[in-house]
Design a protein around this motif. Structure first.
Motif, PDB file in Angstrom:
ATOM      1  N   UNK A 144      52.099 115.780 106.387  1.00 32.49           N
ATOM      2  CA  UNK A 144      51.374 116.133 105.161  1.00 32.49           C
ATOM      3  C   UNK A 144      50.567 117.391 105.445  1.00 32.49           C
ATOM      4  N   UNK A 145      51.183 118.566 105.344  1.00 33.64           N
ATOM      5  CA  UNK A 145      50.501 119.801 105.724  1.00 33.64           C
ATOM      6  C   UNK A 145      49.288 120.150 104.879  1.00 33.64           C
ATOM      7  N   UNK A 146      49.244 119.706 103.614  1.00 28.84           N
ATOM      8  CA  UNK A 146      48.111 120.027 102.739  1.00 28.84           C
ATOM      9  C   UNK A 146      47.900 118.861 101.780  1.00 28.84           C
ATOM     10  N   UNK A 147      47.275 117.800 102.296  1.00 30.51           N
ATOM     11  CA  UNK A 147      47.210 116.532 101.561  1.00 30.51           C
ATOM     12  C   UNK A 147      46.382 116.606 100.292  1.00 30.51           C
ATOM     13  N   UNK A 148      45.393 117.506 100.223  1.00 30.41           N
ATOM     14  CA  UNK A 148      44.501 117.528  99.061  1.00 30.41           C
ATOM     15  C   UNK A 148      44.847 118.649  98.088  1.00 30.41           C
ATOM     16  N   UNK A 149      45.997 119.253  98.241  1.00 26.96           N
ATOM     17  CA  UNK A 149      46.415 120.279  97.301  1.00 26.96           C
ATOM     18  C   UNK A 149      46.614 119.671  95.916  1.00 26.96           C
ATOM     19  N   UNK A 150      46.032 120.309  94.899  1.00 23.86           N
ATOM     20  CA  UNK A 150      46.159 119.792  93.546  1.00 23.86           C
ATOM     21  C   UNK A 150      47.339 120.350  92.778  1.00 23.86           C
ATOM     22  N   UNK A 151      48.019 121.330  93.352  1.00 18.55           N
ATOM     23  CA  UNK A 151      49.188 121.940  92.711  1.00 18.55           C
ATOM     24  C   UNK A 151      50.408 121.128  93.109  1.00 18.55           C
ATOM     25  N   UNK A 152      50.833 120.248  92.229  1.00 19.18           N
ATOM     26  CA  UNK A 152      51.939 119.348  92.565  1.00 19.18           C
ATOM     27  C   UNK A 152      52.732 118.988  91.316  1.00 19.18           C
ATOM     28  N   UNK A 153      53.986 118.624  91.549  1.00 15.36           N
ATOM     29  CA  UNK A 153      54.900 118.285  90.459  1.00 15.36           C
ATOM     30  C   UNK A 153      55.325 116.829  90.583  1.00 15.36           C
ATOM     31  N   UNK A 154      55.560 116.183  89.426  1.00 18.26           N
ATOM     32  CA  UNK A 154      55.957 114.788  89.376  1.00 18.26           C
ATOM     33  C   UNK A 154      57.177 114.643  88.482  1.00 18.26           C
ATOM     34  N   UNK A 155      58.140 113.865  88.930  1.00 18.13           N
ATOM     35  CA  UNK A 155      59.228 113.493  88.034  1.00 18.13           C
ATOM     36  C   UNK A 155      58.702 112.468  87.032  1.00 18.13           C
ATOM     37  N   UNK A 156      59.447 112.235  85.986  1.00 18.44           N
ATOM     38  CA  UNK A 156      59.026 111.245  84.991  1.00 18.44           C
ATOM     39  C   UNK A 156      58.913 109.870  85.627  1.00 18.44           C
ATOM     40  N   UNK A 157      59.854 109.544  86.501  1.00 23.90           N
ATOM     41  CA  UNK A 157      59.831 108.246  87.168  1.00 23.90           C
ATOM     42  C   UNK A 157      58.573 108.071  87.993  1.00 23.90           C
ATOM     43  N   UNK A 158      58.194 109.118  88.746  1.00 19.77           N
ATOM     44  CA  UNK A 158      56.988 109.046  89.570  1.00 19.77           C
ATOM     45  C   UNK A 158      55.746 108.909  88.702  1.00 19.77           C
ATOM     46  N   UNK A 159      55.697 109.659  87.607  1.00 20.55           N
ATOM     47  CA  UNK A 159      54.532 109.603  86.717  1.00 20.55           C
ATOM     48  C   UNK A 159      54.354 108.217  86.117  1.00 20.55           C
TER      49      UNK A 159
END
Length: 362
Positions: free
Chosen positions: A200-215
């Motif tokens: 986990x190179x940058x665990x607190x990064x807020x720039x992230x993408x989610x698939x519909x399933x994950x959301x």
């Protein structure tokens, strides 16, 4: 451009009032059998039926100075994807929602009072799903992240190699990070890596993408931040996480997530510990029980050894301490069993909640 204006009516319930001629798309994928929703969406898109719907959510608190630049930097033309921007105004007092509308946000969600970053994130995810999102990207309103990297961020999801993609700011070499922040990032990423069993190179990064399933599957319970909890939940819910190197912009302001570094450490540590024992209660309480029993065996053996040599007089305290520790250890283990049963029940509740979400989106 027509825009939606969504106002929060309570802490966890938000009413939706869309003004103008903005139309809300309805999900079309059949999700009853828990198969790959994104796979169906990608197949449909490639067949020419429609574009995938990407919603970029921006949780904000008094970001009127930078929000306009953030929104305008978002790429609106991505091959095979339609892009919409949803701004979540978390009780701002500087007219952030007005700036969002003027800058071209498609929908604006307003909390009447400040509920915290995690609550704003939850509101954004719920809103995007209700609006028919196939993919969701979370972006900060302070223009910290380079929004031009959105296509890179969603690429692993489009290729069906990941459910969640996190932007890696390369904290160890990023000039925008001071030495203290680099140390904190390294500690946090190390802790998440150990628990998540994945780098986990940058665990607190807020720039992230989610698939519909994950959301749909993720349920953020923390009131502090969503970054750590979503990564820990991803392992339990068997969601694949990928990391993509991204660019950052010069810092415009200090972080508002915590008032000081010690507070950030304490609150982040509490989130990690709470999420971990919520997911693995038997493991946590068993470890504590074994430690207590082991600690109780030592003075008990000492008492027995001295007693066999005829030197047991005056050593009763060792017997008492050993018995207390062993008894406490056994009860700790029993508490772990009860907590594990509660966790199993919670998983059933989460399964029901997931099905309810799917029904609402149909």
């Amino acid at each position: 451009m027509a825009m939606g204006d969504i106002s929060s009516q309570s802490k966890e319930r938000t009413s939706l009032a869309v003004s103008g001629n903005q139309q809300t798309a309805k999900p079309q994928a059949n999700e009853r059998d828990r198969h790959d929703i994104l796979g169906e969406s990608v197949a449909s898109s490639r067949a020419g039926d429609r574009k995938l719907r990407l919603f970029i959510q921006i949780p904000c608190l008094n970001e009127s100075n930078t929000l306009s630049q953030t929104i305008k930097s978002i790429p609106r033309s991505i091959e095979g994807v339609s892009v919409a921007v949803v701004v979540i105004d978390d009780g701002s007092t500087d007219g952030t929602h007005q700036v969002a509308k003027q800058a071209g946000a498609d929908f604006v969600v307003r909390h009447k009072k400040n509920l915290g970053l995690a609550s704003a994130f939850r509101t954004g995810i719920d809103t995007c799903l209700k609006l028919g999102a196939d993919l969701i990207v979370n972006l900060d309103g302070d223009n910290q992240y380079n929004a031009a990297d959105v296509p890179l961020l969603i690429a692993p999801i489009l290729n069906q190699t990941a459910d969640i993609v996190v932007g890696d700011r390369r904290p160890s070499s990023n000039p925008e990070f001071g030495w203290a922040k680099r140390c904190l990032q390294r500690i946090g990423s190390w802790a998440i890596s150990r628990i998540h069993m994945q780098a986990a190179p940058d665990a607190v990064s807020g720039f992230r993408a989610f698939s519909k399933e994950a959301a749909i599957k993720l349920s953020v319970l923390s009131s502090f931040s969503y970054t750590l909890e979503t990564l820990l939940q991803a392992k339990v819910k068997q969601l694949t996480v990928a990391w993509v190197v991204i660019r950052t912009n010069p810092s415009t302001r200090p972080s508002r997530l915590a008032r000081s570094i010690p507070e950030f450490l304490c609150r982040s540590g509490f989130v990690i510990i709470r999420t971990y024992y919520r997911q693995y209660p038997l493991r946590v309480f068993s470890f504590g029980g074994v430690a207590l029993v082991g600690g109780g065996v030592i003075p008990l053996i000492r008492f027995l050894w001295l007693y066999m040599q005829g030197k047991g007089d005056g050593m009763v305290q060792s017997l008492v301490i050993g018995a207390m520790l062993i008894t406490t250890g056994v009860f700790t283990f029993l508490i772990g069993i009860v907590a594990d049963l509660i966790a199993s029940n919670r998983q059933l509740v989460e399964t029901v909640l997931e099905k309810v979400k799917r029904m609402e989106l149909d």
